[in-house]
Design a protein around this motif. Structure first.
Motif, PDB file in Angstrom:
ATOM      1  N   ASP A 124       0.874  -0.798  -0.178  1.00  0.00           N
ATOM      2  CA  ASP A 124      -0.134  -0.095   0.029  1.00  0.00           C
ATOM      3  C   ASP A 124       0.708   1.260  -0.110  1.00  0.00           C
ATOM      4  N   SER A 125       1.742   1.348   1.357  1.00  0.00           N
ATOM      5  CA  SER A 125       2.291   2.665   0.785  1.00  0.00           C
ATOM      6  C   SER A 125       2.740   2.617  -0.589  1.00  0.00           C
ATOM      7  N   VAL A 126       3.710   2.120  -1.089  1.00  0.00           N
ATOM      8  CA  VAL A 126       4.494   1.750  -2.348  1.00  0.00           C
ATOM      9  C   VAL A 126       3.924   2.315  -3.446  1.00  0.00           C
ATOM     10  N   LEU A 127       2.776   1.528  -3.343  1.00  0.00           N
ATOM     11  CA  LEU A 127       1.206   2.162  -4.628  1.00  0.00           C
ATOM     12  C   LEU A 127       0.896   3.674  -4.405  1.00  0.00           C
ATOM     13  N   LYS A 128       0.637   4.420  -3.222  1.00  0.00           N
ATOM     14  CA  LYS A 128       0.621   5.327  -2.927  1.00  0.00           C
ATOM     15  C   LYS A 128       1.675   6.360  -3.255  1.00  0.00           C
ATOM     16  N   GLN A 129       2.635   6.417  -2.989  1.00  0.00           N
ATOM     17  CA  GLN A 129       4.377   6.941  -3.966  1.00  0.00           C
ATOM     18  C   GLN A 129       4.294   6.621  -4.793  1.00  0.00           C
ATOM     19  N   ASN A 130       3.556   5.060  -5.671  1.00  0.00           N
ATOM     20  CA  ASN A 130       3.571   5.546  -6.989  1.00  0.00           C
ATOM     21  C   ASN A 130       2.491   6.451  -7.477  1.00  0.00           C
ATOM     22  N   GLU A 131       0.791   6.407  -7.060  1.00  0.00           N
ATOM     23  CA  GLU A 131       0.343   7.797  -7.335  1.00  0.00           C
ATOM     24  C   GLU A 131       1.044   8.725  -7.215  1.00  0.00           C
ATOM     25  N   GLU A 132       1.493   9.524  -6.152  1.00  0.00           N
ATOM     26  CA  GLU A 132       1.991  10.856  -5.983  1.00  0.00           C
ATOM     27  C   GLU A 132       3.052  10.844  -7.535  1.00  0.00           C
ATOM     28  N   LEU A 133       3.668   9.787  -7.546  1.00  0.00           N
ATOM     29  CA  LEU A 133       4.877  10.518  -8.321  1.00  0.00           C
ATOM     30  C   LEU A 133       4.403  10.965  -9.934  1.00  0.00           C
ATOM     31  N   ILE A 134       3.003   9.657 -10.346  1.00  0.00           N
ATOM     32  CA  ILE A 134       2.590  10.066 -11.015  1.00  0.00           C
ATOM     33  C   ILE A 134       1.354  11.032 -11.402  1.00  0.00           C
ATOM     34  N   ALA A 135       1.404  11.210 -10.148  1.00  0.00           N
ATOM     35  CA  ALA A 135       0.207  12.516 -10.510  1.00  0.00           C
ATOM     36  C   ALA A 135       2.374  13.531 -10.708  1.00  0.00           C
ATOM     37  N   ILE A 136       2.540  13.879  -9.970  1.00  0.00           N
ATOM     38  CA  ILE A 136       4.044  15.073 -10.591  1.00  0.00           C
ATOM     39  C   ILE A 136       4.301  14.603 -12.009  1.00  0.00           C
ATOM     40  N   PHE A 137       4.354  13.597 -12.591  1.00  0.00           N
ATOM     41  CA  PHE A 137       5.070  13.194 -13.851  1.00  0.00           C
ATOM     42  C   PHE A 137       3.863  14.175 -14.910  1.00  0.00           C
ATOM     43  N   ALA A 138       2.901  13.643 -14.725  1.00  0.00           N
ATOM     44  CA  ALA A 138       1.204  13.820 -15.416  1.00  0.00           C
ATOM     45  C   ALA A 138       1.229  16.029 -15.231  1.00  0.00           C
ATOM     46  N   LYS A 139       1.378  16.104 -14.250  1.00  0.00           N
ATOM     47  CA  LYS A 139       1.462  17.645 -14.004  1.00  0.00           C
ATOM     48  C   LYS A 139       2.416  17.887 -14.766  1.00  0.00           C
ATOM     49  N   SER A 140       3.335  17.943 -14.336  1.00  0.00           N
ATOM     50  CA  SER A 140       5.217  18.332 -15.289  1.00  0.00           C
ATOM     51  C   SER A 140       4.901  18.165 -17.243  1.00  0.00           C
ATOM     52  N   ILE A 141       4.380  17.172 -17.320  1.00  0.00           N
ATOM     53  CA  ILE A 141       4.098  16.700 -18.371  1.00  0.00           C
ATOM     54  C   ILE A 141       2.788  18.276 -19.118  1.00  0.00           C
TER      55      ILE A 141
END
Length: 122
Positions: free
Chosen positions: A97-114
């Protein structure tokens, strides 16, 4: 905080993420499905950190966006693999769960950056 320190913070975060996924991989049982998923998630979870270095030497804004999209693709692939590990279940939820949460946060960061980078294209 300057741009350079944020760059290295994100790079470190991607490296830490890859190492956290490795901790999950090392706990997976020795089954056909788990071995297949382990191989796949090792590649997809390490690729963002490795590709992130390439974004720093992008030849153009379009090249930068393309490289960032590759990172986002790999993060999304990792997310799906982690969800399969949870649904099977191959490991207890609290391990993933905690790794999946980190994964979701990274997805959000990169989607926003793009999205931001695309808005700056002339």
């Amino acid at each position: 905080m300057n741009t350079e320190s944020r760059t290295f913070d994100l790079e470190d975060r991607l490296i830490d993420f890859a190492l956290k996924v490795d901790e999950i991989v090392e706990k997976l049982p020795n089954t056909k499905l788990a071995n297949h998923l382990a191989s796949q998630v090792v590649r997809s979870s390490t690729a963002p950190a490795l590709n992130y270095g390439e974004t720093q030497s992008a030849e153009s804004q379009r090249d930068f966006i393309h490289k960032m999209q590759i990172i986002l693709k790999e993060l999304r692939e990792t997310r799906v693999t982690l969800k399969i590990i949870l649904r099977k279940p191959l490991l207890p939820c609290d391990s993933v769960d905690s790794v999946l949460k980190q994964n979701e946060e990274l997805i959000a960061i990169f989607a926003k950056s793009i999205k931001t980078a695309k808005s700056r294209l002339s």
